[in-house]
Design a protein around this motif. Structure first.
Motif, PDB file in Angstrom:
ATOM      1  N   MET A   1      25.326  42.439 -60.964  1.00  0.00           N
ATOM      2  CA  MET A   1      24.739  42.581 -59.643  1.00  0.00           C
ATOM      3  C   MET A   1      23.813  43.793 -59.647  1.00  0.00           C
ATOM      4  SD  MET A   1      26.573  43.158 -55.973  1.00  0.00           S
ATOM      5  CE  MET A   1      26.278  41.560 -55.280  1.00  0.00           C
ATOM      6  N   VAL A  59      28.940  48.758 -55.935  1.00  0.00           N
ATOM      7  CA  VAL A  59      28.867  47.338 -56.271  1.00  0.00           C
ATOM      8  C   VAL A  59      29.860  46.543 -55.424  1.00  0.00           C
ATOM      9  CG1 VAL A  59      29.322  45.642 -58.099  1.00  0.00           C
ATOM     10  CG2 VAL A  59      27.991  47.694 -58.598  1.00  0.00           C
ATOM     11  N   SER A  60      31.058  47.081 -55.254  1.00  0.00           N
ATOM     12  CA  SER A  60      32.089  46.400 -54.462  1.00  0.00           C
ATOM     13  C   SER A  60      31.668  46.258 -52.998  1.00  0.00           C
ATOM     14  CB  SER A  60      33.414  47.154 -54.544  1.00  0.00           C
ATOM     15  OG  SER A  60      33.867  47.196 -55.862  1.00  0.00           O
ATOM     16  N   GLN A  62      28.613  46.130 -51.853  1.00  0.00           N
ATOM     17  CA  GLN A  62      27.555  45.111 -51.783  1.00  0.00           C
ATOM     18  C   GLN A  62      28.145  43.705 -51.862  1.00  0.00           C
ATOM     19  OE1 GLN A  62      23.979  47.576 -53.908  1.00  0.00           O
ATOM     20  NE2 GLN A  62      24.187  45.455 -54.425  1.00  0.00           N
ATOM     21  N   LYS A  63      29.098  43.494 -52.768  1.00  0.00           N
ATOM     22  CA  LYS A  63      29.740  42.183 -52.875  1.00  0.00           C
ATOM     23  C   LYS A  63      30.486  41.836 -51.592  1.00  0.00           C
ATOM     24  CE  LYS A  63      30.504  41.831 -57.836  1.00  0.00           C
ATOM     25  NZ  LYS A  63      31.517  41.783 -58.897  1.00  0.00           N
ATOM     26  N   ALA A  67      30.146  38.665 -48.587  1.00  0.00           N
ATOM     27  CA  ALA A  67      31.255  37.708 -48.544  1.00  0.00           C
ATOM     28  C   ALA A  67      31.773  37.527 -47.116  1.00  0.00           C
ATOM     29  CB  ALA A  67      32.387  38.202 -49.440  1.00  0.00           C
ATOM     30  N   ILE A  75      38.122  41.952 -51.786  1.00  0.00           N
ATOM     31  CA  ILE A  75      37.241  42.646 -52.729  1.00  0.00           C
ATOM     32  C   ILE A  75      37.429  44.156 -52.605  1.00  0.00           C
ATOM     33  CG2 ILE A  75      34.814  43.210 -53.226  1.00  0.00           C
ATOM     34  CD1 ILE A  75      34.168  40.262 -52.510  1.00  0.00           C
ATOM     35  N   SER A  79      39.161  46.613 -55.342  1.00  0.00           N
ATOM     36  CA  SER A  79      38.295  47.674 -55.849  1.00  0.00           C
ATOM     37  C   SER A  79      38.974  49.027 -55.706  1.00  0.00           C
ATOM     38  CB  SER A  79      36.966  47.679 -55.088  1.00  0.00           C
ATOM     39  OG  SER A  79      36.270  48.883 -55.286  1.00  0.00           O
TER      40      SER A  79
END
Length: 142
Positions: A1, A59-60, A62-63, A67, A75, A79
């Motif tokens: 990502m 990154v977490s 953003q994911k 979602a 997530i 994380s």
């Protein structure tokens, strides 16, 4: 990502703070007579964990933002658990191995929070202009 520009900017700021703080820590250790290769290796491990944790967090987030609510919660929870286990493992290595100074491992791990505090106190940290203020978010939730 791929990281978003705002995440990259914050990661860069945190990285500079962690590296600068680690250098100051090593300087203080040298003045106090605690400087050794174990301190250098410990600072490298601690800084890598601190910067890696912050990158993993970015990154977490953003994911999770992309979602659904239940998946986003999962997530972020996983994380958090993974990041804390990595931190615990690094401090454990610092305590267990003679080639690492445990204090030099621990201090850089605490530096991202200190960096954010310094940025806020100096006024260098400002939320994006498009982001709603905290009071606006609370009113919208109610």
């Amino acid at each position: 990502m791929k990281l978003q520009p705002a995440s990259k900017r914050e990661l860069r700021r945190i990285s500079v703070g962690v590296i600068a703080g680690s250098a100051v820590m090593l300087g203080i250790m040298a003045v106090c007579g605690r400087f050794a290769w174990a301190a250098v290796w410990g600072a490298l491990l601690g800084a890598a964990v601190a910067i890696g944790n912050f990158c993993y967090l970015a990154v977490s987030v953003q994911k999770a933002a992309a979602a659904e609510a239940d998946r986003a919660r999962l997530i972020m929870r996983s994380s958090y658990t993974a990041r804390m286990l990595i931190t615990l493992a690094a401090v454990g290595l610092g305590l267990a191995l003679d080639v690492l100074d445990w204090l030099a491992v621990l201090i850089p791990i605490l530096l991202p929070r200190a960096t954010i505090l310094v940025l806020q106190l100096t006024g260098a940290y400002r939320p994006d202009k498009g982001a709603p203020a905290d009071a606006e978010m609370i009113e919208k939730e109610e």
